[in-house]
Scaffold this motif. Structure first.
Motif, PDB file in Angstrom:
ATOM      1  N   LEU A  49       9.065   0.889  15.529  1.00  0.00           N
ATOM      2  CA  LEU A  49       8.114   1.804  16.160  1.00  0.00           C
ATOM      3  C   LEU A  49       7.854   3.033  15.301  1.00  0.00           C
ATOM      4  CD1 LEU A  49       9.218   1.633  19.885  1.00  0.00           C
ATOM      5  CD2 LEU A  49       7.045   0.924  18.924  1.00  0.00           C
ATOM      6  N   HIS A  51       8.301   3.428  12.060  1.00  0.00           N
ATOM      7  CA  HIS A  51       7.581   3.071  10.841  1.00  0.00           C
ATOM      8  C   HIS A  51       6.142   2.652  11.157  1.00  0.00           C
ATOM      9  CE1 HIS A  51      11.361   3.152   8.628  1.00  0.00           C
ATOM     10  NE2 HIS A  51      10.600   3.215   7.544  1.00  0.00           N
ATOM     11  N   GLY A  52       5.976   1.852  12.188  1.00  0.00           N
ATOM     12  CA  GLY A  52       4.642   1.354  12.498  1.00  0.00           C
ATOM     13  C   GLY A  52       3.689   2.430  12.983  1.00  0.00           C
ATOM     14  N   VAL A  53       4.180   3.378  13.750  1.00  0.00           N
ATOM     15  CA  VAL A  53       3.300   4.384  14.336  1.00  0.00           C
ATOM     16  C   VAL A  53       3.169   5.621  13.463  1.00  0.00           C
ATOM     17  CG1 VAL A  53       3.017   5.921  16.317  1.00  0.00           C
ATOM     18  CG2 VAL A  53       3.747   3.564  16.664  1.00  0.00           C
ATOM     19  N   LEU A  54       4.269   6.123  12.965  1.00  0.00           N
ATOM     20  CA  LEU A  54       4.236   7.395  12.239  1.00  0.00           C
ATOM     21  C   LEU A  54       4.204   7.245  10.723  1.00  0.00           C
ATOM     22  CD1 LEU A  54       6.856   9.341  14.373  1.00  0.00           C
ATOM     23  CD2 LEU A  54       4.381   9.475  14.501  1.00  0.00           C
ATOM     24  N   ALA A  57       1.178   5.403   8.910  1.00  0.00           N
ATOM     25  CA  ALA A  57      -0.068   6.161   8.971  1.00  0.00           C
ATOM     26  C   ALA A  57      -0.039   7.383   8.050  1.00  0.00           C
ATOM     27  CB  ALA A  57      -0.323   6.617  10.398  1.00  0.00           C
TER      28      ALA A  57
END
Length: 117
Positions: A49, A51-54, A57
């Protein structure tokens, strides 16, 4: 035969042989990581989460808005796949947490360097 032994310490000459061991920051971190062994799946999802979200990006924002160099994307992808492989490959909790925290620290340093210069 009662002989006097001169090598025995007297009762009043007590020496404290107990050694105190200082607990270092690294030992505290390893103890914390070992306590998290039961939450290994949770840490896998937290890593995904974050890595994928913050973190994934982050290069887009830094490159588009702050004209950061493109190699920031390479560092981000390397950190992401290192975490993913460590988690999916069955690495221990110490390795999983170390990769995750190292990735977060690396990205914080990149943010500071891009915004400072």
């Amino acid at each position: 035969m009662a002989t006097l032994k001169t090598t025995i310490d007297a009762n009043w000459a007590h020496t404290d042989n107990a050694t105190t061991q200082e607990i270092t920051l690294w030992q505290r971190y390893l103890a914390y990581a070992d306590k998290q062994a039961g939450n290994r799946t949770l840490w896998f999802f937290i890593t995904l989460l974050v890595h994928g979200v913050l973190i994934l990006a982050l290069p887009a924002v830094l490159i588009y808005y702050y004209n950061a160099p493109v190699w920031i994307l390479g560092i981000t992808m390397t950190c992401f796949f290192a975490n993913l492989i460590a988690n999916m490959g069955g690495a221990g909790i110490r390795t999983t947490l170390s990769f995750f925290y190292a990735s977060v620290i690396i990205h914080l340093i990149m943010i500071v360097l891009v915004l400072a210069f």
